[in-house]
Design an enzyme around this catalytic site. Structure first.
Site, PDB file in Angstrom:
ATOM      1  N   GLU A 263      20.241   4.588  44.943  1.00 12.71           N
ATOM      2  CA  GLU A 263      19.957   4.255  46.336  1.00 12.71           C
ATOM      3  C   GLU A 263      19.269   2.899  46.404  1.00 12.71           C
ATOM      4  OE1 GLU A 263      17.813   7.362  48.316  1.00 12.71           O
ATOM      5  OE2 GLU A 263      19.318   8.885  47.879  1.00 12.71           O
ATOM      6  N   HIS A 281      19.781   9.049  53.403  1.00 10.96           N
ATOM      7  CA  HIS A 281      18.468   9.608  53.050  1.00 10.96           C
ATOM      8  C   HIS A 281      17.604   9.778  54.306  1.00 10.96           C
ATOM      9  CE1 HIS A 281      15.659  10.044  49.361  1.00 10.96           C
ATOM     10  NE2 HIS A 281      15.267  10.846  50.336  1.00 10.96           N
ATOM     11  N   LEU A 282      18.097  10.611  55.202  1.00  7.21           N
ATOM     12  CA  LEU A 282      17.429  10.845  56.483  1.00  7.21           C
ATOM     13  C   LEU A 282      16.614  12.121  56.514  1.00  7.21           C
ATOM     14  CD1 LEU A 282      20.315   9.909  58.971  1.00  7.21           C
ATOM     15  CD2 LEU A 282      18.462   8.454  58.145  1.00  7.21           C
ATOM     16  N   ALA A 284      13.661  12.998  55.896  1.00 13.79           N
ATOM     17  CA  ALA A 284      12.321  12.945  56.505  1.00 13.79           C
ATOM     18  C   ALA A 284      12.300  12.108  57.775  1.00 13.79           C
ATOM     19  CB  ALA A 284      11.326  12.366  55.505  1.00 13.79           C
TER      20      ALA A 284
END
Length: 531
Positions: A263, A281-282, A284
């Site tokens: 990433e 990478h959502l 949080a």
């Protein structure tokens, strides 16, 4: 003079105001975290550094941070902080381990639904003016079997939500015992059974040596045909290339991924497949989660800077300064004892008893307990800290008990940990010698005196001639140097153990050579945080 804190990433104004309200001199500069040179020039004047993921706290940066006392990470992941370097500099590293749990769990459920009903593809098709109603045939979640890999904090929330959707839930987690599984309403299974029985699989484990590629090419070959896989935990848990092949062949019906092996992910074998939903990478990324962790880290850092209270520290237990001077070596011993048990135990732990004998029984045993439990739990979750470890152990239904007693043997004081699983009972004891160094003094009831190093090797065998020679010769011939060699046995001709302190971790092929001799009942490499 008021403590000074630099906020180098984007934190909410409410969090920044907490520092101000508590009397902290705060500088809010969310752009400086991306400028390494500018940050290095500024960091020397600050007592605290509040960050998210953009700021990289390296050993080089810490060399410039002469006044820094605490780093607060708003979130759970601390991959951007060199924790060993921070520890060497005496800088406490805090995180907020539970602020993102609900948000991440909800994202996993959202991806599961999106994959089941092909929502992104149907959305794109409809926006393009098409009306391909017959193309997007989905499946219901109700009545389907969900396999949850990892039933900790986030995994248990996913289990609760999935049961509310009337799914049948099974779980694989080495630290989940039957009592806790009953409380969660799941059936505990081994990994192979989960792979073969699940209609959906969701992963909620950290990335460790044990979990890396837990869904490997070989594991993917064992999956139930038509399964759908969701990963909102960590990249590297799934062999993305092997999964892409299974998706193209139709053996896996769909996948939803929020995390990737590399990433930022600009390319992946999973990209551009119609039956795959991907997000950047959502897990949080909700207003509530970002606000929660920001407020938590501001409160934690303020408490420490103003009162000395330590909360959610990754590299320091919650003890007073006075206690730390006396207890330091004993805290490290407790951590080592727990780490030994954690690395030696692969099945679910049901009970942990920690015995304090002699003068150590008069110390802060609560802090010693958390150090021991953290050492044990880090074998499956490297993000665990002294505060979250007991919570995580409780979530898994582990019964923790403490026994204190006056001096009973030749040692002025010692600590003994006994770990119970459905299959066995394992114990290890240690003490601190006058030089301040922790030692292991008993394993499985067998007495010894073992210095503790970063890299160690534990073996068991039937007590007979030639075993020690084979062990030393095999390691020596393969370039593995032995710093210290400790032996013990129950009685002549019965079980014997060896604990070796090595200069480096032995390669897997060397370990296999030892196993192939047929002389050893167990060959287990161990690692300890000795810095």
């Amino acid at each position: 003079m008021a403590p000074k804190v630099l906020v180098s990433d984007k934190l909410s104004e409410t969090a920044v105001q907490i520092f101000r309200d508590r009397g902290i001199d705060v500088t809010f500069d969310p752009s400086i975290g991306k400028d390494k040179e500018k940050l290095a020039q500024a960091i020397g004047e600050y007592d605290g550094l509040a960050i998210r993921s953009a700021t990289k706290v390296t050993a080089k940066l810490l060399e410039q941070a002469g006044n820094l006392k605490v780093i607060g990470r708003a979130g759970i992941g601390v991959d951007n902080v060199d924790i060993p370097a921070a520890s060497q500099k005496g800088v406490i590293v805090m995180n907020t381990p539970f602020g993102n749990s609900i948000t991440t769990a909800e994202h996993a459920i959202s991806l599961m639904m999106a994959v089941a009903r092909q929502i992104p593809e149907a959305n794109a098709s409809t926006h393009a003016g098409k009306w391909e109603k017959s193309r997007f045939m989905g499946v219901e979640l109700t009545g389907k079997t969900l396999g949850v890999i990892g039933a900790g904090n986030i995994g248990s929330i996913v289990i609760d939500r999935a049961r509310g959707l009337r799914m049948k839930v099974i779980a694989y987690d080495p630290f989940l015992n039957e009592e806790r599984a009953d409380q969660l309403g799941v059936r505990k299974v081994e990994l192979d059974e989960l792979l073969a029985a699940s209609d959906f699989i969701t992963l909620h484990v950290p990335l460790t040596d044990k979990t890396r590629n837990i869904l490997s090419k070989e594991a993917i070959a064992k999956l139930k045909p038509g399964v759908r896989i969701v990963n909102c935990a960590r990249g590297g848990l799934v062999d993305e290339a092997a999964l892409a092949d299974a998706l193209k062949e139709g053996r896996v019906a769909g996948a939803g991924f929020d995390v990737f092996a590399e990433e930022p992910a600009t390319a992946s074998p999973l990209f551009n497949l119609e039956n795959v939903v991907v997000t950047p990478h959502l897990g949080a990324a909700t207003t509530e989660a970002q606000e929660n962790v920001a407020l938590q880290v501001a409160e934690q850092m303020s408490d420490y800077l103003l009162t000395g209270a330590v909360t959610n520290a990754l590299n320091m237990p919650s003890v007073t300064a006075e206690e730390a001077r006396v207890m330091g070596p004993w805290l490290k011993l407790a951590e080592h004892l727990g780490a030994f048990c954690g690395q030696m135990t692969e099945e679910g732990v049901t009970e942990i008893n920690i015995l304090y004998d002699g003068s150590v029984a008069e110390m802060n045993t609560a802090a010693l307990n958390t150090s021991a439990i953290a050492g044990l739990m880090r074998s499956v979750n490297p993000d665990v800290n002294m505060v979250s470890a007991p919570v995580l152990a409780k979530d898994r239904g582990i019964d923790i008990s403490t026994t204190t007693q006056g001096q009973t043997g030749v040692f002025e004081a010692y600590i003994k940990i006994t770990v119970t699983t459905p299959e066995r009972v394992r114990s290890i004891a240690g003490t601190v010698f006058s030089d301040g160094k922790p030692r292991f003094i008993q394993i499985k009831g067998i007495n010894l005196d073992a210095e503790i190093g970063q890299h160690m090797l534990y073996t068991t065998n039937e007590d007979k001639a030639g075993v020690i020679g084979t062990l030393g010769q095999t390691l020596g011939q393969n370039g593995v140097n032995i710093a210290n060699f400790t032996l013990g046995r129950s009685e002549r001709g019965r079980e014997a153990i060896a604990l070796l302190y090595l200069d480096e971790q032995p390669p897997q092929d060397v370990l296999q050579k030892l196993k192939d001799t047929g002389l050893f009942n167990a060959v287990r490499p161990l690692q300890f945080a000795v810095a």
